[in-house]
Scaffold this motif. Structure first.
Motif, PDB file in Angstrom:
ATOM      1  N   UNK A  46      -2.285   9.779  -2.191  1.00 49.08           N
ATOM      2  CA  UNK A  46      -2.140   8.709  -1.198  1.00 49.08           C
ATOM      3  C   UNK A  46      -0.867   7.900  -1.398  1.00 49.08           C
ATOM      4  N   UNK A  47      -0.418   7.799  -2.655  1.00 48.97           N
ATOM      5  CA  UNK A  47       0.825   7.084  -2.902  1.00 48.97           C
ATOM      6  C   UNK A  47       2.015   7.789  -2.293  1.00 48.97           C
TER       7      UNK A  47
ATOM      8  N   UNK B  39      -7.695   9.312   8.233  1.00 51.71           N
ATOM      9  CA  UNK B  39      -8.949   9.975   7.858  1.00 51.71           C
ATOM     10  C   UNK B  39      -8.797  10.679   6.520  1.00 51.71           C
ATOM     11  N   UNK B  40      -7.681  11.387   6.340  1.00 48.88           N
ATOM     12  CA  UNK B  40      -7.457  12.102   5.087  1.00 48.88           C
ATOM     13  C   UNK B  40      -7.270  11.126   3.930  1.00 48.88           C
ATOM     14  N   UNK B  41      -6.523  10.045   4.185  1.00 47.57           N
ATOM     15  CA  UNK B  41      -6.340   9.019   3.156  1.00 47.57           C
ATOM     16  C   UNK B  41      -7.696   8.455   2.722  1.00 47.57           C
TER      17      UNK B  41
ATOM     18  N   UNK C 271      -5.038  -2.429   8.791  1.00 48.77           N
ATOM     19  CA  UNK C 271      -3.884  -2.960   8.062  1.00 48.77           C
ATOM     20  C   UNK C 271      -2.760  -1.934   8.044  1.00 48.77           C
ATOM     21  N   UNK C 272      -1.533  -2.404   8.229  1.00 53.14           N
ATOM     22  CA  UNK C 272      -0.395  -1.483   8.297  1.00 53.14           C
ATOM     23  C   UNK C 272      -0.093  -0.832   6.950  1.00 53.14           C
ATOM     24  N   UNK C 273      -0.559  -1.431   5.853  1.00 52.71           N
ATOM     25  CA  UNK C 273      -0.342  -0.833   4.541  1.00 52.71           C
ATOM     26  C   UNK C 273      -1.573  -0.141   3.994  1.00 52.71           C
ATOM     27  N   UNK C 274      -2.401   0.405   4.893  1.00 55.69           N
ATOM     28  CA  UNK C 274      -3.695   0.985   4.517  1.00 55.69           C
ATOM     29  C   UNK C 274      -3.564   2.042   3.419  1.00 55.69           C
ATOM     30  N   UNK C 275      -2.643   2.990   3.604  1.00 58.06           N
ATOM     31  CA  UNK C 275      -2.502   4.083   2.630  1.00 58.06           C
ATOM     32  C   UNK C 275      -2.090   3.574   1.263  1.00 58.06           C
ATOM     33  N   UNK C 276      -1.162   2.637   1.247  1.00 57.43           N
ATOM     34  CA  UNK C 276      -0.708   2.057  -0.022  1.00 57.43           C
ATOM     35  C   UNK C 276      -1.842   1.298  -0.698  1.00 57.43           C
ATOM     36  N   UNK C 277      -2.620   0.568   0.089  1.00 52.97           N
ATOM     37  CA  UNK C 277      -3.738  -0.195  -0.466  1.00 52.97           C
ATOM     38  C   UNK C 277      -4.748   0.729  -1.136  1.00 52.97           C
TER      39      UNK C 277
END
Length: 646
Positions: free
Chosen positions: A21-22, A31-33, A114-120
């Motif tokens: 994910x990073x 969905x994959x994240x 949230x726009x930073x969903x993957x990073x979170x």
């Protein structure tokens, strides 16, 4: 799959999720994240269950130690990259991975826009990996890697919404205050190396054997090591004076608050002290200091919680107070009681934070309980589950908190009735401020805006499902360690963790003498505890439901109420006594020593530049001048030597 490989995979699953994910946070579909982020801690939870099975399959339940390679090898010292699984590690793993997985699932619904969903989600996985490293590491240095890892992740997640400068300040505060505690921890670990030439969990109890060394119980070396380790715990587990970072950590998204307060970071200090129980048991003076600081922290934080109006900050001060109760148990050498409360607290405090997040989500990030009310009609699942968690933390039977809290109170009573009375006062305040929060949030009339009221609705299933699971655990968690007066042999957790303290019991048997408390006294202690909690609940009901009182704005508070609403002005005191003097001294250095240093450094550079400019003029590029210079130099050299011979 062999147990050694399974243990390593259990540790690495969240790290794999972080890497995926990073690297793909901006490219992978949500969905994959989400699947990766939830699946990896779930895989670690399944791995933990399998490790439990492998551990219990042994004839003798001895710790499982797996060495993967030698990390630091020096004359007389060997530090390995190893994993160590005993009853304590497996207990911690079970709720860290279990509750952690539920928080990840909850985050899918809470953070999806949230726009930073993957990073979170990547940061959450990294947080889990760091905590697993802390718990599974086979020595103090590996624990320290995880210790620093959760500190880093708390910084990243508290300040996740980094466009808000106050959130960044909160993240920095958490990071700096934890570094203060971490200095004590690393000094303690260094001293362990100096005294015993090892930091391996499996070797240290043998190295500390008093019969083979000159150390005596309560010797200054043992007290110093224990107190240095406890300084680390004070920072990570928010005890006086290093507790002020934890309420400010509420700046992060609510799932972060749940993960820090319930399942991971703040429990690290408790784990470390219990892991080091034989060192602390050999230093009763250090345990007394732990007890005093813990009692003061529990009462201080509970009193502050009474007048807080931010829903998350009430829960934050509640966490600080409950951590005080856990350390009080450790301070009287009731290590299992402390761990029991760690487990039940993980259930109901995660539920409280996630329930608060559900409310905040429904009210579009409103956190002031004075602007809530009447949410019971609109959010029935959140209402019921939050009520269960509130009853549990208040110590009402048969909820989980009743069993773990009363076990601690019983040990305190055996130590001193005065300690018990003070701890009971903290328990009364806990029940009051928690039901104050509950009544103002869910009962009465809605006090928010019409727009908020128009959009009120229950949270999605990804958020309510973890609430329901945690509610079940908050009800039944007390079954882990039922008192003997209720069920003979029901103290399963006490029996399970007993081998952890065998070394300490051999080295200092007087500390572990059983308390002689009659069953009638136990019933009396429980009855008084429940009665006090019920009186606090009734008082909160009369004030905030029957009389429909709403807390006044902070500017209108007076006297004690103002003092508590402003948290005893501790942050302001730190600012005046520590921060501003350091800033002033830094400015002094910048305006004096820095100028002097710059003068010499810059002056040297300017001198070299000036001389280089002079000699550069000799470089004309003309061959005739170079030949003339060579001849002139030769003549001067010959003349010089001729005069020397004379």
């Amino acid at each position: 799959m062999d147990t050694k490989t399974l243990a390593l995979l259990t540790l690495l699953f969240p790290l794999i999720g972080f890497v995926i994910n990073g690297l793909g946070s901006r490219k992978l579909p949500k969905l994959l994240i989400s699947v990766v982020a939830v699946l990896m801690p779930l895989a670690s939870f399944v791995g933990t269950l399998l490790l439990f099975g492998d551990f219990n399959a042994q004839k003798e339940l001895k710790p499982l130690s797996f060495v993967y390679y030698d990390w630091i090898a020096a004359p007389g010292i060997l530090v390995t990259f190893s994993l160590y699984l005993d009853q304590l590690a497996l207990l911690m793993l079970s709720f860290v991975t279990g509750v952690g997985t539920l928080i990840h699932l909850y985050s899918v619904g809470y953070m999806k826009e949230d726009e930073g969903y993957g990073k979170f989600m990547a940061y959450l996985n990294l947080f889990m990996f760091a905590m697993l490293t802390l718990v599974m590491g086979g020595n103090y240095l590996m624990m320290f890697i995880g210790w620093e890892g959760v500190g880093l992740c708390s910084f990243l997640l508290i300040g996740f919404w980094n466009k808000n400068r106050s959130y960044n300040a909160a993240a920095q505060k958490a990071f700096v205050m934890n570094r203060i505690g971490d200095l004590g921890l690393i000094l303690g670990v260094i001293m362990i190396f100096i005294l015993w030439n090892t930091a391996e969990y499996k070797d240290l109890p043998l190295a500390v054997d008093l019969s083979k060394n000159t150390y005596k119980i309560d010797s200054w070396q043992l007290i110093t090591v224990a107190l240095l380790l406890f300084i680390g715990a004070m920072g990570k587990s928010a005890q006086i004076p290093l507790y002020t970072w934890l309420p400010d950590a509420m700046a992060g998204p609510t799932p972060v608050s749940a993960l820090i307060h319930a399942a991971t970071m703040v429990t690290a200090g408790i784990y470390m002290v219990v892991r080091s129980n034989f060192l602390f048991s050999l230093a009763p003076t250090a345990l007394t200091i732990v007890l005093i600081i813990a009692l003061a922290t529990a009462l201080l934080a509970a009193s502050i919680g009474i007048f807080q109006n931010d829903i998350k900050k009430v829960l934050a001060y509640s966490t600080v107070s409950q951590l005080g109760y856990m350390f009080m148990a450790l301070g009287v050498a009731a290590y299992t009681s402390g761990m029991f409360h760690v487990v039940t607290h993980a259930f109901f405090k995660a539920l409280l934070f996630l329930g608060a997040g559900s409310v905040i989500h429904a009210l579009h990030h409103e956190q002031d309980i004075r602007n809530m009310g009447g949410l019971r009609k609109y959010m029935p699942v959140t209402f019921i589950t939050f009520a269960i968690a509130t009853l549990a933390i208040s110590g009402i039977p048969p909820f989980a908190g009743f069993f773990s809290k009363d076990e601690i109170l019983m040990h305190l009573y055996a130590k001193s009735p005065v300690l018990w009375g003070l701890a009971l006062l903290g328990s009364a305040m806990t029940a009051f401020y928690m039901f104050r929060l509950f009544f103002l949030t869910f009962l009465g009339d809605f006090r928010g805006t019409e727009e908020q009221k128009h959009h009120l609705h229950e949270s999605p299933i990804t958020m309510t499902l973890p609430l329901m699971i945690l509610a079940v655990l908050s009800i039944g968690g007390g079954l882990l360690n039922i008192p003997e007066i209720f069920a003979k042999g029901g103290d399963k957790l006490t029996q399970f963790l007993a081998p952890i303290y065998e070394t300490a019991q051999k080295l200092n048997p007087d500390l572990f003498k059983p308390h002689k408390i009659s069953h009638s006294t136990e019933y009396m202690l429980m009855g008084v505890s429940v009665a006090v909690a019920l009186l606090s609940i009734v008082l909160a009901y009369v004030i905030f439901v029957a009389k429909k009182s709403v807390p006044k704005p902070e500017t209108e508070q007076k006297g004690l109420a103002k003092l508590l609403a402003n948290k005893y002005y501790v942050d302001e005191a730190y600012e005046a006594i520590i921060v501003k003097p350091i800033q002033s001294f830094s400015k002094f250095l910048g305006n004096t020593f820095e100028i002097a240093i710059d003068f010499f450094v810059e002056g040297t550079g300017q001198l070299v530049k000036f001389l280089a400019g002079l000699f550069r003029r000799l470089q004309t590029g003309t061959v005739n001048i170079y030949v003339f210079a060579i001849v002139l130099g030769a003549v001067i050299w010959i003349a010089f030597n001729w005069f020397l011979r004379k």
